[in-house]
Write a protein that holds these residues in place. Structure first.
Motif, short mmCIF file in Angstrom:
data_model
loop_
_atom_site.label_atom_id
_atom_site.label_comp_id
_atom_site.label_asym_id
_atom_site.label_seq_id
_atom_site.Cartn_x
_atom_site.Cartn_y
_atom_site.Cartn_z
N PHE A 103 55.27 52.46 38.68
CA PHE A 103 56.31 53.60 38.63
C PHE A 103 55.53 54.83 38.36
N PRO A 104 54.88 55.15 39.49
CA PRO A 104 53.98 56.53 39.49
C PRO A 104 54.75 57.71 39.21
N ARG A 105 56.14 57.54 39.44
CA ARG A 105 56.97 59.06 39.25
C ARG A 105 57.42 59.09 37.72
N GLN A 106 57.44 58.02 37.00
CA GLN A 106 58.01 57.98 35.67
C GLN A 106 57.01 58.85 34.67
N GLU A 107 57.81 59.80 34.13
CA GLU A 107 56.91 60.69 33.36
C GLU A 107 57.02 60.30 31.76
N TYR A 108 57.90 59.70 31.47
CA TYR A 108 58.21 59.45 30.03
C TYR A 108 58.88 57.94 29.94
N VAL A 109 58.03 57.22 28.92
CA VAL A 109 58.17 55.78 28.76
C VAL A 109 58.81 55.32 27.28
N LEU A 110 59.92 55.14 27.29
CA LEU A 110 60.97 54.77 26.39
C LEU A 110 61.21 53.22 26.20
N ALA A 111 60.60 52.67 25.13
CA ALA A 111 60.55 51.09 25.03
C ALA A 111 60.87 50.71 23.66
N VAL A 112 62.04 50.52 23.30
CA VAL A 112 62.23 50.08 21.79
C VAL A 112 63.11 48.76 21.59
N HIS A 113 63.16 47.77 22.65
CA HIS A 113 63.61 46.64 22.85
C HIS A 113 62.85 45.65 23.70
N TRP A 114 61.83 45.19 23.43
CA TRP A 114 60.98 44.32 24.06
C TRP A 114 60.37 43.48 23.09
N HIS A 115 59.86 42.14 23.71
CA HIS A 115 59.41 40.91 22.79
C HIS A 115 57.95 40.71 23.40
N PRO A 116 56.74 40.97 22.58
CA PRO A 116 55.46 40.66 23.10
C PRO A 116 55.11 39.07 23.33
N ILE B 153 57.69 50.56 20.89
CA ILE B 153 57.77 50.00 19.71
C ILE B 153 58.18 48.50 19.95
N PRO B 154 57.33 47.47 19.34
CA PRO B 154 57.63 45.95 19.72
C PRO B 154 58.92 45.60 18.90
N THR B 155 59.63 44.73 19.32
CA THR B 155 61.00 44.35 18.57
C THR B 155 61.02 42.76 18.66
N GLN B 156 60.02 42.02 18.10
CA GLN B 156 60.02 40.53 18.13
C GLN B 156 61.08 39.95 17.35
N MET C 114 68.31 52.66 26.19
CA MET C 114 68.57 51.50 26.92
C MET C 114 67.43 50.61 26.68
N GLY C 115 67.93 49.23 26.80
CA GLY C 115 66.78 48.07 26.26
C GLY C 115 66.25 47.36 27.72
N ASP C 116 65.26 47.30 27.76
CA ASP C 116 64.62 46.59 28.79
C ASP C 116 64.47 44.97 28.48
N ASP C 117 64.36 44.67 27.22
CA ASP C 117 64.70 43.37 26.83
C ASP C 117 63.81 42.22 27.52
N CYS C 118 62.30 43.02 27.75
CA CYS C 118 61.35 42.14 28.30
C CYS C 118 60.92 41.33 27.43
N HIS C 119 60.60 39.85 27.78
CA HIS C 119 60.09 38.66 27.17
C HIS C 119 58.71 38.51 27.77
N LEU C 120 57.56 38.70 27.43
CA LEU C 120 56.52 38.62 28.23
C LEU C 120 55.89 37.49 28.30
#
Length: 392
Positions: A59-72, A97-100, A332-338
């Motif tokens: 995502f080369p055009r996105q300048e700000y990354v907010l991620a406070v709901h995802w699972h490493p 910020i990770p949220t396991q 908004m939560g991406d809720d990514c489970h890696l």
């Protein structure tokens, strides 16, 4: 799971459409042991590491990354940082910020967790996202003990699940699940045999099994490996039956041993942690409870139906006098489970594998952005405000 093991146990072996239950081994075999160890192994192969480092989505055009709901999950943070850097090469600022689940983890300057708790007012389990500066963990001894208890209790659901599939005393539940899923006796008996072996393996391999592996999806993964010997269509039927049993177990899983939502929030506030409500469509009654929270997740890959309505509701709430100094923030939560990225294509869940840390397309949706503009927020304003609340 190493490369040789992954190859040895990957699905897709010779199908056997006609299942003769008399030929299915009742005792734990060497294959069962090796398979169990393989699917609970939390190490990564060089190929998996390379896949994490080189994301297909960028995502080369996105300048700000907010991620406070995802699972490493089992993916190491250095690899995650490489992945995020590759996905967002033009970023100017970030709050990641990770949220396991029920495990407080730290990445950079911040720590986070997604915690299960019980809201007594509407008698159901809900989840909260907690975030804090890493140095505040020194004061988080009580919270850490609460999370440890919750993690242990939440993991116990796996054992209840397996017992409901194989223990004689739960025959009534099995018959109910068979009826709901349209499963025949052959499916039920096959699941009983394999679950019995899985129960034995969980007991025998307890000392060497990673805690993170003790979760419900272990059942699904174990049965998926059986595709090597049995027809995929039959295993699909078994998986449908097992999913139905799982839902029945979850419906009857006691909430009494979870901490109350108010207790979790009180402890979090006591150490200066931020609190966000995730999964708005799943936990909507919590929005009516008036809890002391910093923000509400208005969009999630699993919760997309009421995003504009929720933004409007937050905007209306923030106009009230008591909210003027501390408005409710929109997340908004991406809720990514890696861990989903580590599976072979045949094993991946199509609805989950496309999720990425920091990727929330709703921010850029033309209709939703109208509501966001009315609320006066974007990724940058939320990053700045929430970081300030966390003491940064």
């Amino acid at each position: 799971m190493d490369g040789d093991t992954r190859q040895r146990f990957k699905p897709g072996g010779r199908p056997h459409p006609d299942i003769d239950l008399r030929t299915v081994p009742r005792e734990v075999t060497e294959w069962d042991c090796e398979t169990f160890r393989a699917i609970t192994d939390d190490s990564l192969t060089p190929e998996q590491e390379e896949y994490i480092r080189n994301p297909q989505a960028r995502f080369p055009r996105q300048e700000y990354v907010l991620a406070v709901h995802w699972h490493p999950e089992q993916v190491p943070f250095p690899l995650i940082e490489e992945r995020v850097a590759a996905m967002f090469p033009s970023r100017k600022d970030e709050l990641i910020i990770p949220t396991q689940h029920n495990r407080l983890l730290t990445l950079g300057d911040f720590s986070g967790v997604e915690v299960d708790c019980f809201s007594r007012g509407f008698n159901r389990k809900v989840q909260l996202l907690l975030h804090m500066r890493r140095e505040k963990q020194e004061k988080a001894g009580v919270l850490a003990n609460m999370l440890r208890h919750t993690f242990k209790y939440r993991s116990s659901q796996l054992f209840e699940y397996v017992e409901h599939v194989c223990d004689p005393k739960w025959e009534e539940v099995r018959q109910e699940a068979a009826g709901l899923s349209g499963s025949d006796d052959e499916v039920v008996e096959f699941a009983l045999i394999q679950a019995g072996k899985l129960k034995t393996l969980l007991e025998d391999e307890h000392a060497t099994t990673p805690e993170e592996a003790i979760k419900n999806k272990l059942v699904r993964n174990f049965f998926d490996c059986l595709r090597q010997f049995y027809d995929a269509r039959f295993i699909n039927k078994v998986q449908l039956y097992l999913k139905t049993v799982k839902e029945l177990v979850k419906e009857n899983f006691s909430m009494a041993y979870f901490y109350r939502t108010s207790e979790i929030i009180e402890e979090a506030r006591g150490i200066g942690a931020g609190v966000v409500i995730p999964h708005p469509e799943q936990f909507w009654p919590i929005l009516l409870a008036g809890y002391d929270v910093d923000g509400i997740e208005v969009w999630n890959p699993q919760s997309q139906q009421y995003t504009e309505f929720l933004i409007t509701a937050v905007n209306r709430e923030n106009k009230l006098p008591h909210r003027r100094n501390k408005p409710v923030l929109i997340f908004m939560g991406d809720d990514c489970h890696l861990s989903e990225k580590l599976k072979t294509p045949k094993e991946q869940d199509p609805s989950k594998v496309t999720r990425e840390v920091g990727f929330q397309p709703a921010w850029d949706d033309m209709l939703i952005s109208k509501s966001l503009t009315m609320a006066g927020v974007d990724r940058k304003t939320i990053i700045d405000e929430y970081r300030a609340r966390l003491g940064a």
